[in-house]
Design a protein around this motif. Structure first.
Motif, mmCIF file in Angstrom:
data_model
loop_
_atom_site.group_PDB
_atom_site.id
_atom_site.type_symbol
_atom_site.label_atom_id
_atom_site.label_comp_id
_atom_site.label_asym_id
_atom_site.label_seq_id
_atom_site.Cartn_x
_atom_site.Cartn_y
_atom_site.Cartn_z
ATOM 1 N N ILE A 367 0.838 -1.207 0.000
ATOM 2 C CA ILE A 367 0.000 0.000 0.000
ATOM 3 C C ILE A 367 0.868 1.251 0.000
ATOM 4 O O ILE A 367 0.603 2.215 -0.732
ATOM 5 C CB ILE A 367 -0.948 -0.018 1.210
ATOM 6 C CG1 ILE A 367 -1.945 -1.179 1.073
ATOM 7 C CG2 ILE A 367 -1.689 1.299 1.335
ATOM 8 C CD1 ILE A 367 -2.828 -1.378 2.292
ATOM 9 N N ARG A 368 1.929 1.258 0.815
ATOM 10 C CA ARG A 368 2.812 2.431 0.868
ATOM 11 C C ARG A 368 3.491 2.670 -0.468
ATOM 12 O O ARG A 368 3.636 3.809 -0.919
ATOM 13 C CB ARG A 368 3.854 2.232 1.977
ATOM 14 C CG ARG A 368 3.246 2.267 3.367
ATOM 15 C CD ARG A 368 4.218 1.884 4.462
ATOM 16 N NE ARG A 368 5.312 2.805 4.542
ATOM 17 C CZ ARG A 368 6.583 2.486 4.383
ATOM 18 N NH1 ARG A 368 6.908 1.239 4.117
ATOM 19 N NH2 ARG A 368 7.527 3.393 4.472
ATOM 20 N N ILE A 369 3.912 1.586 -1.128
ATOM 21 C CA ILE A 369 4.551 1.725 -2.442
ATOM 22 C C ILE A 369 3.560 2.262 -3.460
ATOM 23 O O ILE A 369 3.901 3.111 -4.302
ATOM 24 C CB ILE A 369 5.129 0.369 -2.884
ATOM 25 C CG1 ILE A 369 6.302 -0.020 -1.987
ATOM 26 C CG2 ILE A 369 5.591 0.424 -4.340
ATOM 27 C CD1 ILE A 369 6.808 -1.426 -2.205
ATOM 28 N N GLU A 370 2.308 1.807 -3.403
ATOM 29 C CA GLU A 370 1.292 2.291 -4.328
ATOM 30 C C GLU A 370 1.020 3.779 -4.122
ATOM 31 O O GLU A 370 0.829 4.522 -5.097
ATOM 32 C CB GLU A 370 0.001 1.490 -4.143
ATOM 33 C CG GLU A 370 0.075 0.066 -4.683
ATOM 34 C CD GLU A 370 -1.226 -0.685 -4.474
ATOM 35 O OE1 GLU A 370 -2.153 -0.108 -3.859
ATOM 36 O OE2 GLU A 370 -1.321 -1.848 -4.922
ATOM 37 N N VAL A 371 0.991 4.224 -2.858
ATOM 38 C CA VAL A 371 0.764 5.651 -2.581
ATOM 39 C C VAL A 371 1.891 6.495 -3.159
ATOM 40 O O VAL A 371 1.651 7.516 -3.829
ATOM 41 C CB VAL A 371 0.636 5.879 -1.058
ATOM 42 C CG1 VAL A 371 0.628 7.369 -0.745
ATOM 43 C CG2 VAL A 371 -0.621 5.209 -0.517
ATOM 44 N N VAL A 372 3.128 6.089 -2.911
ATOM 45 C CA VAL A 372 4.277 6.829 -3.452
ATOM 46 C C VAL A 372 4.248 6.840 -4.974
ATOM 47 O O VAL A 372 4.516 7.860 -5.615
ATOM 48 C CB VAL A 372 5.604 6.212 -2.933
ATOM 49 C CG1 VAL A 372 6.801 6.868 -3.610
ATOM 50 C CG2 VAL A 372 5.707 6.356 -1.421
ATOM 51 N N ASP A 374 1.563 6.587 -6.918
ATOM 52 C CA ASP A 374 0.479 7.456 -7.384
ATOM 53 C C ASP A 374 0.874 8.924 -7.320
ATOM 54 O O ASP A 374 0.576 9.710 -8.233
ATOM 55 C CB ASP A 374 -0.781 7.213 -6.547
ATOM 56 C CG ASP A 374 -1.408 5.861 -6.839
ATOM 57 O OD1 ASP A 374 -1.125 5.300 -7.914
ATOM 58 O OD2 ASP A 374 -2.162 5.359 -5.985
ATOM 59 N N VAL A 375 1.538 9.318 -6.226
ATOM 60 C CA VAL A 375 2.002 10.713 -6.108
ATOM 61 C C VAL A 375 3.010 11.032 -7.200
ATOM 62 O O VAL A 375 2.973 12.102 -7.819
ATOM 63 C CB VAL A 375 2.602 10.957 -4.706
ATOM 64 C CG1 VAL A 375 3.257 12.330 -4.639
ATOM 65 C CG2 VAL A 375 1.526 10.818 -3.640
ATOM 66 N N GLN A 376 3.921 10.096 -7.475
ATOM 67 C CA GLN A 376 4.929 10.322 -8.507
ATOM 68 C C GLN A 376 4.276 10.454 -9.881
ATOM 69 O O GLN A 376 4.685 11.292 -10.699
ATOM 70 C CB GLN A 376 5.921 9.167 -8.510
ATOM 71 C CG GLN A 376 7.134 9.387 -9.401
ATOM 72 C CD GLN A 376 7.968 10.569 -8.985
ATOM 73 O OE1 GLN A 376 8.352 10.682 -7.827
ATOM 74 N NE2 GLN A 376 8.226 11.479 -9.905
ATOM 75 N N LYS A 377 3.250 9.667 -10.152
ATOM 76 C CA LYS A 377 2.549 9.769 -11.439
ATOM 77 C C LYS A 377 1.865 11.124 -11.584
ATOM 78 O O LYS A 377 1.853 11.712 -12.680
ATOM 79 C CB LYS A 377 1.527 8.641 -11.566
ATOM 80 C CG LYS A 377 2.152 7.270 -11.788
ATOM 81 C CD LYS A 377 1.082 6.199 -11.893
ATOM 82 C CE LYS A 377 1.719 4.826 -12.133
ATOM 83 N NZ LYS A 377 0.690 3.747 -12.183
#
Length: 489
Positions: A367-372, A374-377
């Motif tokens: 989940i933490r990797i997905e959040v990071v 998404d922000v990067q995208k």
């Protein structure tokens, strides 16, 4: 709030007195980190080496805030604020070196650990982080903190490594499909373990007709015997059917390992309904030149034969076809169609993401990797839109403020739960300093020259070298004296 103020002003804070009434906090004091009086001992450095210096000095600074609890609420009320300091404040260009800014977050420790998994040391990880964030001043901590991070993790692991292995394996059994793991522990000591994942089971199901296991390997630190079960697939590449670690090479240990292997891959049920044929070979003159015995199980259509042509070459022999014809078997049984010649020998699940090497299957990490990500995208999409980029940054800051107000205290990333999460897949990289330390711990051997137990032998004995040097000097002195006497005559 006071911590944010201190960060802007250029000083660090620390918690001081906490007053309680019947176990409930009533008052809290937050001080400047230079508060207090130095109570150390004066040391004459000419006689005794000075102790290691701390990274900040106390100056009896009186800057502080005092808070008391508002009755009936979880909030605090400020009732005293001392603003003045008796020392200089940190300049803006050096605020990245303050004590609070040098403390690494959980994500920093996790980044250092993941860098180690791909053979990137702490110093290089710090440089990479500096390049990604736009300079050293944007990175929490220095090279020293990054280097100490791995030491902190290793110090925490120490004698907990066996339990962490079990926790990791049990977690894989819970999160991964068809994962098998079993172990043996005697009086709290991990003696043996065996594991096989879904890929290993699929490999054995397709290519398990020939299997090899090798017990010539040992792990460096614990001296346990590593036993991999291997084979060859339809691309003539080595594949793994499972692996185990053994405490010793006894009959009992190997029996347990082989039984665990059979249990992991399933023991086939044996049903005996066999028919035996004797097949004679004749020459052109109808003379007998050979006789072969062929047995067929009518339940599962398996054939055993004395010529073992199929076992040696991989093709069905004429004896088997003769038996099939006698039993009216018109189609070759599936188990005699070798998987080694099948393009689609393995199921598609073998190539799934969860079975790839290096994939983190922990839900929180995912989940933490997905959040990071998404922000990067979002940042990539808005890289040319300054106004929208500023608006996005404002929303992120508002969300950050809301989260920090809801959770004012940062979870301790050095507690047991956090350390286990970071170190559950700790790498075994060893630096130059650690190699020297390990070498110093090695068992000493007897030097036949000096007669002492040390980390040397007769070839590099220091006493021998010193005596050889003295003998050489005496020889040189005698030669010089003879030359001098000869010249005098």
């Amino acid at each position: 709030m006071y911590k944010l103020y201190a960060d802007k002003a250029g000083f660090d804070t620390r918690l001081s007195t906490i007053k309680r009434h019947k176990g409930v906090i009533t008052n809290r004091y937050i001080l400047c980190n230079r508060a207090g009086i130095y109570r150390g001992k004066d040391i004459d450095t000419l006689i005794k080496k000075s102790p290691r210096s701390i990274n900040y000095k106390v100056t009896d600074c009186q800057a502080r805030v005092r808070l008391k609890v508002v009755k009936g609420t979880p909030s605090f009320q400020l009732y005293e604020f001392v603003e003045s300091h008796n020392h200089g404040l940190v300049a803006d260009e050096n605020k990245d070196l303050t004590r609070s800014r040098r403390q690494l977050d959980f994500s920093d420790h996790e980044f250092i650990h993941k860098a180690r998994l791909v053979s990137i040391g702490a110093t290089r990880a710090y440089r990479i982080q500096s390049a990604l964030k736009g300079g050293h001043h944007m990175v929490r901590g220095t090279k020293v903190e990054y280097t100490n991070s791995s030491r902190i993790v290793k110090a925490f692991i120490e004698d907990k490594d066996a339990q962490m292995v079990l926790n990791t394996m049990n977690g894989r059994m819970k999160n991964l499909h068809n994962y098998y793991f079993v172990y043996v522990a005697v009086k709290g000591e991990l003696r043996s373990l065996f594991w096989a994942d879904d890929v290993a089971k699929c490999n054995y199901s397709a290519f398990g007709d020939v299997l090899a296991f090798d017990a010539t390997y040992k792990t460096n630190m614990y001296g346990m015997i590593f036993v991999p079960f291997t084979g060859v697939d339809h691309h003539k590449k080595c594949i793994t059917f499972g692996a185990g670690l053994l405490h010793n090479e006894t009959i009992k240990s190997y029996k347990w390992l082989l039984e665990s292997f059979l249990e992991a891959h399933g023991i086939p049920e044996v049903v005996d309904d066999t028919k035996v044929y004797l097949i004679h070979h004749k020459d052109k003159r109808s003379g007998f030149v050979g006789r072969f015995k062929v047995s067929i199980n009518l339940i599962d259509t398996t054939v055993s034969y004395s010529c073992i042509f199929y076992t040696r070459i991989g093709y069905l022999c004429r004896h088997m076809f003769s038996v099939f014809r006698m039993e009216n078997i018109d189609k070759i049984p599936d188990h005699y169609i070798s998987k080694h010649w099948d393009t689609y020998a393995l199921p598609n699940s073998v190539y799934s993401i969860e079975n790839r090497i290096g994939v983190d299957n922990n839900e929180k990490s995912r989940i933490r990797i997905e959040v990071v990500d998404d922000v990067q995208k979002c940042l990539d999409r808005l890289r040319d839109q300054n106004e929208r980029l500023n608006a996005f940054a404002t929303k992120i800051k508002e969300l950050k403020k809301e989260i920090f107000e809801e959770f004012p205290h940062n979870p301790n990333h050095r507690n047991q739960k956090a350390m286990i999460e970071i170190a559950s897949t700790i790498s075994t990289l060893i630096g130059a300093r650690e190699k020297v330390v390990e070498k110093a711990k090695k068992k000493k051997r007897l030097c036949s020259y000096c007669g002492k137990y040390a980390n040397h032998d007769i070839r590099n004995c220091l006493k021998k070298k010193e005596e050889e040097a003295e003998n050489q000097n005496e020889t040189d002195d005698e030669s010089s004296l003879e030359e001098h006497d000869g010249g005098s005559e």
